[in-house]
Design a protein around this motif. Structure first.
Motif, PDB file in Angstrom:
ATOM      1  N   MET A  67       6.124  53.719  27.928  1.00 25.27           N
ATOM      2  CA  MET A  67       7.395  53.962  28.603  1.00 25.27           C
ATOM      3  C   MET A  67       7.209  54.455  30.036  1.00 25.27           C
ATOM      4  O   MET A  67       8.176  54.563  30.788  1.00 25.27           O
ATOM      5  CB  MET A  67       8.225  54.969  27.813  1.00 25.27           C
ATOM      6  N   SER A  68       5.970  54.736  30.444  1.00 21.58           N
ATOM      7  CA  SER A  68       5.716  55.157  31.823  1.00 21.58           C
ATOM      8  C   SER A  68       5.066  54.058  32.664  1.00 21.58           C
ATOM      9  O   SER A  68       4.800  54.263  33.852  1.00 21.58           O
ATOM     10  CB  SER A  68       4.802  56.393  31.826  1.00 21.58           C
ATOM     11  N   LEU A  69       4.819  52.890  32.075  1.00 27.70           N
ATOM     12  CA  LEU A  69       4.048  51.854  32.768  1.00 27.70           C
ATOM     13  C   LEU A  69       4.743  51.318  34.013  1.00 27.70           C
ATOM     14  O   LEU A  69       4.077  50.861  34.952  1.00 27.70           O
ATOM     15  CB  LEU A  69       3.759  50.695  31.808  1.00 27.70           C
ATOM     16  N   LEU A  70       6.059  51.349  34.038  1.00 26.35           N
ATOM     17  CA  LEU A  70       6.785  50.736  35.144  1.00 26.35           C
ATOM     18  C   LEU A  70       7.002  51.689  36.310  1.00 26.35           C
ATOM     19  O   LEU A  70       7.730  51.361  37.250  1.00 26.35           O
ATOM     20  CB  LEU A  70       8.131  50.201  34.643  1.00 26.35           C
ATOM     21  N   ASP A  71       6.356  52.845  36.274  1.00 28.18           N
ATOM     22  CA  ASP A  71       6.506  53.822  37.357  1.00 28.18           C
ATOM     23  C   ASP A  71       5.328  53.848  38.320  1.00 28.18           C
ATOM     24  O   ASP A  71       5.410  54.452  39.394  1.00 28.18           O
ATOM     25  CB  ASP A  71       6.719  55.226  36.782  1.00 28.18           C
ATOM     26  N   THR A  72       4.211  53.218  37.950  1.00 24.20           N
ATOM     27  CA  THR A  72       3.047  53.174  38.838  1.00 24.20           C
ATOM     28  C   THR A  72       2.480  51.762  38.853  1.00 24.20           C
ATOM     29  O   THR A  72       2.418  51.095  37.821  1.00 24.20           O
ATOM     30  CB  THR A  72       1.950  54.158  38.393  1.00 24.20           C
ATOM     31  N   GLY A  73       2.074  51.315  40.014  1.00 23.46           N
ATOM     32  CA  GLY A  73       1.539  49.966  40.145  1.00 23.46           C
ATOM     33  C   GLY A  73       1.779  49.438  41.537  1.00 23.46           C
ATOM     34  O   GLY A  73       1.923  50.213  42.496  1.00 23.46           O
ATOM     35  N   THR A  74       1.858  48.113  41.657  1.00 19.71           N
ATOM     36  CA  THR A  74       2.038  47.466  42.958  1.00 19.71           C
ATOM     37  C   THR A  74       3.180  46.467  42.891  1.00 19.71           C
ATOM     38  O   THR A  74       3.277  45.683  41.937  1.00 19.71           O
ATOM     39  CB  THR A  74       0.748  46.739  43.388  1.00 19.71           C
ATOM     40  N   LEU A  75       4.040  46.496  43.903  1.00 19.10           N
ATOM     41  CA  LEU A  75       5.142  45.550  44.032  1.00 19.10           C
ATOM     42  C   LEU A  75       4.770  44.495  45.066  1.00 19.10           C
ATOM     43  O   LEU A  75       4.317  44.829  46.171  1.00 19.10           O
ATOM     44  CB  LEU A  75       6.417  46.278  44.454  1.00 19.10           C
ATOM     45  N   TYR A  76       4.953  43.216  44.709  1.00 23.03           N
ATOM     46  CA  TYR A  76       4.601  42.086  45.566  1.00 23.03           C
ATOM     47  C   TYR A  76       5.834  41.223  45.849  1.00 23.03           C
ATOM     48  O   TYR A  76       6.792  41.215  45.076  1.00 23.03           O
ATOM     49  CB  TYR A  76       3.576  41.178  44.874  1.00 23.03           C
ATOM     50  N   VAL A  77       5.746  40.454  46.933  1.00 14.63           N
ATOM     51  CA  VAL A  77       6.741  39.434  47.233  1.00 14.63           C
ATOM     52  C   VAL A  77       6.020  38.108  47.447  1.00 14.63           C
ATOM     53  O   VAL A  77       4.864  38.081  47.877  1.00 14.63           O
ATOM     54  CB  VAL A  77       7.584  39.814  48.474  1.00 14.63           C
ATOM     55  N   LEU A 135       3.624  44.760  48.859  1.00 13.00           N
ATOM     56  CA  LEU A 135       4.555  45.547  49.664  1.00 13.00           C
ATOM     57  C   LEU A 135       4.233  47.027  49.601  1.00 13.00           C
ATOM     58  O   LEU A 135       4.205  47.719  50.618  1.00 13.00           O
ATOM     59  CB  LEU A 135       5.994  45.313  49.187  1.00 13.00           C
ATOM     60  N   THR A 136       3.997  47.507  48.393  1.00  8.26           N
ATOM     61  CA  THR A 136       3.673  48.923  48.238  1.00  8.26           C
ATOM     62  C   THR A 136       3.089  49.174  46.862  1.00  8.26           C
ATOM     63  O   THR A 136       3.385  48.444  45.908  1.00  8.26           O
ATOM     64  CB  THR A 136       4.922  49.807  48.433  1.00  8.26           C
TER      65      THR A 136
END
Length: 679
Positions: free
Chosen positions: A404-414, A447-448
């Motif tokens: 349930m915490s997996l979507l709070d850390t990582g990398t966002l791409y476009v 992106l970040t």
């Protein structure tokens, strides 16, 4: 129908607005977005300007090249023949196709039946009052099934019980209240009903007699739940608490009331629902009086900041937070992906800021080779972008707390896409280039991460809150309304619907968006580098260029077009377990003159491209959902906004029960117990 049957021209039922949508869809769903200039004012080059390079061609699809054509032709009223092929490695659909029609009904193939599972206003929570059309209240609606149904998810509890999640995207007040004119003159209680009718519902279902039919479960239903426009959501991820998310009512910037305009979504490996907020701009007023330094960002998200503004539903008349002159940060608290746990009715739903803020359409997941989670997302507006998130931590089977915490850390791409054909061969007509297909390569531009921004001049939080502006800055590829994404469970290839874009001019066409204007839409196929969802590179192709197969500027993966059926405005997608792609539509009435529906097409093997229609929905309805059950016995669809060009007094649809219209969720099954898609 025999092959000798005459073909006839099917004239449009409705005025063609917004790329094929009906007038009321344009007004209520997206605030007439297509009547205004696209909010993407960046000087990002169109793909054909500088990104096109001539690469070695990939294997061409078999079949003749499509040549340029002008204007829509009459639809074929001949069902495509189904040839026998005992050597085909995986089952392909063999049902007798449903013909294009304008009937005020859900139409399914021979040997199939359908059932309306739940309608707008039916009780969801224990003790909820029975629906009273003439005396509806906000308090009652908050306990009853909401209005327009969009994305559906199904969590099977055992062989005969499951939980159905349904998005309630938006409201059609003229069909909900007699004598309704607009939000400025609506009764305050009508506005409260509308707010409560947004959000989503969880209802428990039970199987009927061991078939593919599912019905509302009887007895106690402890999992049943309503999420509304006023349900408290926790804000999570790196942007939580940022000053741009703080308001007078929430000075910490960590809790927001409600989800609005939730369109498509996805289901996580750990059993939670992801749902994307989309056209949230239409709920806000006062953008022209917001602080000057915030207006550029508001405008980038389609919020009017000058001149005449859309009256809309006027939620601000009962909740002043929707007035941006008073609360300019409130809009920043919407346009997110939300996560909801259907197995815990007490769990607070969450807005996941790490997935970025834009007009979300879809949030579907895949696991990377090393066990991390990838989430694919589209931004549904003209000339917007495709996105992917990859988690930093790995999925751990059975550990819900960790997952349930997996979507709070990582990398966002476009996404940035490059084609392999000479520029002069992409002329905007849809004619194939000389190598036989629209295809090329692409990269996922970071992106970040949760701790470091990769966009100059933006902090991590600014990238996540103003994601569109960050994507502008890195030269992302402008696409034709990217909507739902779905990875194939068989091949891992990823498919994205590009619904349409009437604003793309011929000179703006590029290989991933090969028509200008693009009235009918197309389907994009991505193959991640190394077949790994965590890759930062991919190859792509356009297997389907939608429209009437009699048009020269349509393409169905090289398949014989005399054996396929028309399709326009592809929207949501799903797969059956055999790897066949199911595509629902939103805009066929205006584009092709027939009702929207659900189409099926193999995407592998010798029948790749053989698209046929499985079901159609009532007059002026969009075919939402769709979803195939894990056992391949049930198709779930959600006919949204049926009869939306009518009013209570003068309805254009009376589906499903006669009288006033009620958006509903439907299941379809084979009457002889066979897998869906079979004869």
């Amino acid at each position: 129908m025999p092959e000798s049957a005459p073909r006839r021209r099917l004239l449009p039922l409705f005025t063609d607005l917004g790329g094929g949508r009906s007038p009321k869809t344009c007004q209520y769903r997206c605030g007439n977005a297509c009547f205004h200039p696209a909010p993407n004012k960046s000087d990002n080059p169109y793909f054909g300007d500088i990104f096109r390079t001539v690469l070695s061609r990939r294997t061409a699809l078999q079949g003749a090249a499509v040549t340029a054509g002008a204007g829509a032709l009459g639809l074929s009223s001949v069902a495509p023949a189904v040839a026998n092929d005992r050597n085909h490695p995986s089952p392909r659909p063999t049902f007798k196709a449903v013909q294009p029609n304008t009937d005020d009904a859900v139409t399914v193939p021979e040997n199939y039946d359908h059932h309306v599972i739940i309608r707008w206003g039916e009780p969801v929570l224990p003790g909820a009052p029975e629906f009273d059309f003439e005396n509806q209240t906000g308090e009652a609606q908050a306990q009853q099934f909401g209005y327009n149904c969009d994305y559906v998810a199904f969590h099977q509890l055992d062989d005969d019980h499951g939980l159905l999640w349904v998005n309630h995207e938006y409201t059609n007040e003229e069909l909900m209240f007699a004598g309704y004119t607009d939000g400025s003159e609506a009764e305050p209680e009508q506005i409260r009903v509308a707010i409560a009718a947004h959000g989503g519902s969880i209802v428990e279902l039970e199987r009927r007699n061991g078939t593919g039919q599912w019905c509302l479960a009887g007895g106690e239903r402890p999992f049943n739940r309503r999420i509304t426009g006023n349900t408290p959501f926790r804000i999570a991820g790196p942007a939580a608490g940022h000053e741009l998310l703080r308001t007078e009512a929430d000075p910490d910037g960590t809790e927001v009331l409600g989800m609005l305009n939730n369109c498509a979504g996805g289901y996580t490996p750990w059993g939670t629902v992801l749902s994307g907020e989309e056209n949230c701009d239409q709920y806000f007023v006062g953008g022209d009086r917001a602080p000057e330094d915030q207006r550029e960002a508001l405008a980038r998200y389609s919020i009017a900041v000058e001149g005449e503004t859309y009256v809309g539903r006027r939620f601000d008349r009962v909740e002043e937070r929707f007035d941006l002159a008073r609360h300019p940060h409130e809009a920043n608290r919407f346009y997110w992906v939300v996560e909801i746990d259907p197995l815990d009715p007490e769990a607070q739903p969450v807005k996941r800021t790490m997935l970025g803020r834009f007009k979300h359409e879809g949030a579907t997941t895949a696991l990377t080779e090393d066990g991390r989670v990838a989430v694919y997302m589209g931004d549904d507006e003209r000339f917007e972008y495709i996105y992917k998130f990859v988690s930093a931590k790995k999925y751990v089977e059975g550990s819900r707390k960790h997952n349930m915490s997996l979507l709070d850390t990582g990398t966002l791409y476009v996404g940035r896409l490059t084609g392999n054909s000479p520029e002069e061969e992409i002329d905007g007509t849809g004619a194939l280039p000389s190598d036989g297909e629209f295809d090329g390569t692409g990269e996922w531009v970071p992106l970040t991460s949760d701790s470091e921004s990769f966009v100059e001049g933006f902090t991590v939080e600014e990238v996540l809150i103003h994601t569109r502006m960050a994507a502008d800055a890195v030269g992302a590829t402008k696409m034709d309304r990217p909507e739902d994404f779905e990875p194939s469970p068989v091949t891992g290839k990823v498919y994205c619907c590009l619904t349409n874009n009437d604003a793309r001019e011929p000179g703006q066409a590029d290989e991933p968006n090969p028509r200008g204007p693009n009235k009918f839409g197309h389907v994009l196929e991505l193959v991640e580098g190394g077949d790994d969802a965590g890759s930062e590179s991919f190859s792509w192709s356009v297997p389907i260029v939608c429209g009437d197969p009699e048009d020269e500027n349509t393409y169905f993966a090289g398949y014989d077009k005399s054996k396929v059926m028309p399709i326009a405005a592809p929207d949501n997608v799903t797969f059956d377990r055999d790897g066949n792609l199911w595509v629902s539509t939103d805009g066929q009435p205006g584009a092709l003159g027939v009702n929207d529906g659900l189409h099926v097409v193999p995407v592998e093997g010798r029948f790749r491209g053989e698209l046929r229609t499985f079901a159609t929905v009532p007059v002026e309805a969009e075919c939402c959902g769709p979803l195939i059950s894990e056992d391949n016995k049930t198709v779930f669809i959600a006919p949204q906004h049926p009869g939306e060009n009518g009013t209570v007094e003068e309805p254009t649809s009376t589906w499903p029960d006669g009288g006033f219209v009620r958006p509903s969720v439907v299941c379809i099954w084979h009457t002889q117990g066979r897998d869906v898609g079979r004869t």
